[in-house]
Design an enzyme around this catalytic site. Structure first.
Site, PDB file in Angstrom:
ATOM      1  N   ASN A  10       0.868  -1.179   0.000  1.00 25.82           N
ATOM      2  CA  ASN A  10       0.000   0.000   0.000  1.00 25.82           C
ATOM      3  C   ASN A  10       0.907   1.232   0.000  1.00 25.82           C
ATOM      4  OD1 ASN A  10      -1.783   2.047   0.458  1.00 25.82           O
ATOM      5  ND2 ASN A  10      -2.367   1.403   2.532  1.00 25.82           N
ATOM      6  N   TRP A  11       0.960   1.893  -1.131  1.00 26.44           N
ATOM      7  CA  TRP A  11       1.873   3.041  -1.259  1.00 26.44           C
ATOM      8  C   TRP A  11       1.320   4.315  -0.616  1.00 26.44           C
ATOM      9  CZ3 TRP A  11       3.664   2.508  -7.111  1.00 26.44           C
ATOM     10  CH2 TRP A  11       4.559   1.429  -7.206  1.00 26.44           C
ATOM     11  N   LYS A  12       0.081   4.280  -0.188  1.00 31.98           N
ATOM     12  CA  LYS A  12      -0.541   5.456   0.439  1.00 31.98           C
ATOM     13  C   LYS A  12      -0.308   6.688  -0.447  1.00 31.98           C
ATOM     14  CE  LYS A  12      -0.009   3.120   4.824  1.00 31.98           C
ATOM     15  NZ  LYS A  12       0.168   3.160   6.257  1.00 31.98           N
ATOM     16  N   HIS A  97      -9.321   1.513   5.008  1.00 29.23           N
ATOM     17  CA  HIS A  97      -8.029   1.608   5.701  1.00 29.23           C
ATOM     18  C   HIS A  97      -8.199   2.515   6.918  1.00 29.23           C
ATOM     19  CE1 HIS A  97      -3.880   2.550   6.620  1.00 29.23           C
ATOM     20  NE2 HIS A  97      -3.559   1.449   5.965  1.00 29.23           N
ATOM     21  N   GLU A  99      -6.504   4.813   8.055  1.00 30.81           N
ATOM     22  CA  GLU A  99      -6.252   6.239   7.781  1.00 30.81           C
ATOM     23  C   GLU A  99      -7.482   6.890   7.159  1.00 30.81           C
ATOM     24  OE1 GLU A  99      -2.667   5.476   5.634  1.00 30.81           O
ATOM     25  OE2 GLU A  99      -1.718   4.865   7.507  1.00 30.81           O
ATOM     26  N   GLU A 169      -5.251  -4.845  10.432  1.00 30.41           N
ATOM     27  CA  GLU A 169      -4.131  -3.945  10.714  1.00 30.41           C
ATOM     28  C   GLU A 169      -4.373  -3.207  12.030  1.00 30.41           C
ATOM     29  OE1 GLU A 169      -2.073  -2.636   6.779  1.00 30.41           O
ATOM     30  OE2 GLU A 169      -3.806  -1.358   7.087  1.00 30.41           O
ATOM     31  N   GLY A 175       3.044   1.945  10.745  1.00 28.71           N
ATOM     32  CA  GLY A 175       4.060   2.990  10.599  1.00 28.71           C
ATOM     33  C   GLY A 175       4.823   3.286  11.879  1.00 28.71           C
ATOM     34  N   SER A 214       3.668  -2.537  10.235  1.00 30.04           N
ATOM     35  CA  SER A 214       5.120  -2.688  10.419  1.00 30.04           C
ATOM     36  C   SER A 214       5.639  -4.060   9.978  1.00 30.04           C
ATOM     37  CB  SER A 214       5.516  -2.385  11.868  1.00 30.04           C
ATOM     38  OG  SER A 214       5.240  -1.018  12.164  1.00 30.04           O
ATOM     39  N   GLY A 235       2.996  -1.197   4.160  1.00 27.87           N
ATOM     40  CA  GLY A 235       3.165   0.208   3.823  1.00 27.87           C
ATOM     41  C   GLY A 235       4.618   0.533   3.524  1.00 27.87           C
ATOM     42  N   GLY A 236       5.312   1.081   4.500  1.00 28.13           N
ATOM     43  CA  GLY A 236       6.678   1.587   4.329  1.00 28.13           C
ATOM     44  C   GLY A 236       7.624   0.651   3.588  1.00 28.13           C
TER      45      GLY A 236
HETATM   46  P1  13P Z   1       3.366   0.088   7.559  1.00 27.66           P
HETATM   47  O1  13P Z   1       3.781  -1.222   6.919  1.00 27.66           O
HETATM   48  O2  13P Z   1       4.165   1.257   7.102  1.00 27.66           O
HETATM   49  O3  13P Z   1       3.292  -0.051   9.048  1.00 27.66           O
HETATM   50  O4  13P Z   1       1.874   0.381   7.064  1.00 27.66           O
HETATM   51  C1  13P Z   1       0.908  -0.606   7.174  1.00 27.66           C
HETATM   52  C2  13P Z   1      -0.289  -0.189   6.431  1.00 27.66           C
HETATM   53  O5  13P Z   1      -1.018   0.702   6.843  1.00 27.66           O
HETATM   54  C3  13P Z   1      -0.580  -0.852   5.155  1.00 27.66           C
HETATM   55  O6  13P Z   1      -1.857  -0.567   4.725  1.00 27.66           O
END
Ligand code: 13P
Length: 252
Positions: A10-12, A97, A99, A169, A175, A214, A235-236
């Site tokens: 997920n590149w957000k 998500h 967020e 999640e 993150g 994470s 994510g990251g």
């Molecule tokens: P991280 O892997 O950066 O913790 O993010 C997880 C996430 O929100 C994927 O949708």
């Protein structure tokens, strides 16, 4: 019942088109490694990059949206519909998500409408759920997530339900570098499968449930070795091609 493991980046709100395309130069190598490992992989860029990324995606490399509107068209300024995604060859969308729940006020009931709209267009929803730190510390994770699942999957048939991918999640793990222990992740994910069983019987065994929060090359194997965890939403660690390759390499 064997569920194919799924690794979705997920590149957000990251990467302008040139950066997304530069990542995709490595996609054939990624796809070859994933196929050797027997797992499915993909990325979820912003709407802006979907078409360009899709054009570079090798066969079987999933390109997913990060959100969608529940309507097909009309006066919904700033929105994108499942019909539009399908028209450019996109067949997955992340829904709910944390967020989006936090910054855009999305509820599980609103997610349910989006899930139904995606399924009606033949797209795969990746439905996110997960609890806050306060809920986790109060020991209320399972009850909280069960409600998100009940509301998100409301009124779906078994045939529809098995097309949905769930991503658990925990918000406090996103993150932060503080990933959930594999025992906690497995416990909650197995409880999610339990709720899905109440609704859909044995069909629940076909529904893929991912862990996110994470996930890194050094912990992915432990999660994916858990019996109910069918992959990861990352994510990251999905942003750099080297790191995504490493995730694939370490996954199984
Ligand atoms: P991280 O892997 O950066 O913790 O993010 C997880 C996430 O929100 C994927 O949708």
């Amino acid at each position: 019942m064997s569920r194919k493991k799924f690794l979705l980046g997920n590149w957000k709100m990251n990467k302008v088109p040139s950066e997304a395309l530069s990542f995709m130069e490595k996609a054939p190598e990624m796809a070859a490694l994933a196929s050797k490992k027997g797992i499915e992989i993909g990325v979820a860029p912003t709407f802006l990059c979907l078409e360009a990324v899709k054009a570079k995606a090798p066969k079987g490399f999933v390109v997913s949206a990060q959100n969608v509107n529940e309507h097909s068209s009309g006066a919904y300024t700033g929105e994108v519909s499942p019909l539009m995604l399908r028209a450019i060859g996109i067949d997955h969308a992340i829904i709910g998500h944390s967020e989006r729940r936090e910054y855009n006020g999305e509820t599980s009931k609103a997610c349910n409408l989006k899930i139904k709209a995606l399924l009606a267009e033949g797209l795969t929803p990746v439905y996110c759920c997960g609890e806050s730190l306060a809920t986790y510390e109060a020991g209320e994770t399972v009850d909280f997530v069960k409600t998100q699942i009940e509301e998100g999957f409301a009124d779906l048939t078994k045939e529809e339900a098995k097309k949905v991918v769930v991503a658990y999640e925990p918000i406090w793990a996103i993150g932060t570098g503080k990933s959930a222990s594999k025992e906690d992740a497995e416990k909650t994910i197995s409880a999610i499968r339990g709720v899905l069983k109440e609704f859909f019987g044995e069909t629940a065994e076909e529904i893929r449930i991912l862990y996110g929060g994470s996930v890194k090359p050094n912990n992915i194997k432990a999660y994916l070795a858990c019996p109910d965890i069918d992959g990861a939403l990352v994510g990251g660690a999905s942003l750099a091609p080297e790191s995504f390759m490493e995730l694939i390499e370490e996954s199984v």
